[in-house]
Write an enzyme that holds these catalytic residues in place. Sequence first.
Site, PDB file in Angstrom:
ATOM      1  N   CYS A  18      39.932   3.197 -13.032  1.00 59.41           N
ATOM      2  CA  CYS A  18      38.570   2.713 -12.817  1.00 59.41           C
ATOM      3  C   CYS A  18      38.500   1.793 -11.606  1.00 59.41           C
ATOM      4  CB  CYS A  18      38.039   1.971 -14.052  1.00 59.41           C
ATOM      5  SG  CYS A  18      38.007   2.931 -15.561  1.00 59.41           S
ATOM      6  N   GLY A  52      35.003  10.525 -17.614  1.00 60.94           N
ATOM      7  CA  GLY A  52      35.501   9.632 -16.582  1.00 60.94           C
ATOM      8  C   GLY A  52      35.778   8.257 -17.141  1.00 60.94           C
ATOM      9  N   CYS A  53      35.754   7.254 -16.297  1.00 61.99           N
ATOM     10  CA  CYS A  53      36.024   5.883 -16.738  1.00 61.99           C
ATOM     11  C   CYS A  53      35.128   5.509 -17.907  1.00 61.99           C
ATOM     12  CB  CYS A  53      35.797   4.919 -15.580  1.00 61.99           C
ATOM     13  SG  CYS A  53      36.041   3.188 -16.023  1.00 61.99           S
ATOM     14  N   PHE A  54      35.723   5.028 -18.983  1.00 67.52           N
ATOM     15  CA  PHE A  54      34.917   4.792 -20.191  1.00 67.52           C
ATOM     16  C   PHE A  54      33.980   3.609 -20.088  1.00 67.52           C
ATOM     17  CE2 PHE A  54      39.276   3.367 -22.166  1.00 67.52           C
ATOM     18  CZ  PHE A  54      39.381   2.303 -21.268  1.00 67.52           C
TER      19      PHE A  54
END
Length: 227
Positions: A18, A52-54
Amino acid sequence: MRRALPIIAAIGLALAGCQQPAVASEKIVEAPAATRVAKEAPGLKVAVFAGGCFWGVEGVFSHVKGVKSAVSGYHGGNAATATYRQTNTGVTGHAEAVRITYDPEIVRYDQLLQIFFSVVADPTLRNRQGPDVGPQYRAALVPLGKEQRAVASAYLKQMQASGAWKKPIVTEIESYRKFYPAEDYHQDFMARNPRHGYIVRWDKPKVAGLKSLYPEHFRSSFLRDHK
């Protein structure tokens, strides 16, 4: 009172995951309303989304009316490697994912899919989203139960036929495996770190997109319950 971000964790965040260099902005695409409407019985339901990035996935769903809980975590691997540091090697099988609990009388599963593909995940990207690259950032639907799976399958086919995306839809449906909640400092990350460079650059525009495209589903307050 929430504990401060550990020094070691902060260093890890600065070095991996991230945190990739900025590239062109992600596009907001208004996904079509589902023709296969979810038929869900009353009572809270659970679904898992990888996109993707949580941080951003959780951030968007935490602003959706009817969502009762949003938990960042890891799905697709085993317990021994379900950590941020190990998942970000890209070899554990996990995807950064978010488990949400929602009330289908307020927001149905098919509506969550529409929101997800409109403002959260680009379904034409394989093993990456936005600036983040690797299988841990793949976009995937993880339905729980036959109804969610049927709706998800029908929706992916509808998306492909819609012409809204110029490239092929590559997002896949994954069978549910155990979901492992992420470390505490990842929960409510957007709300707790509103000035973080990644949040400002990549995730706040997604929330703005939710508000713009789906005001009927938008909740201005950030849901902080991540049990």
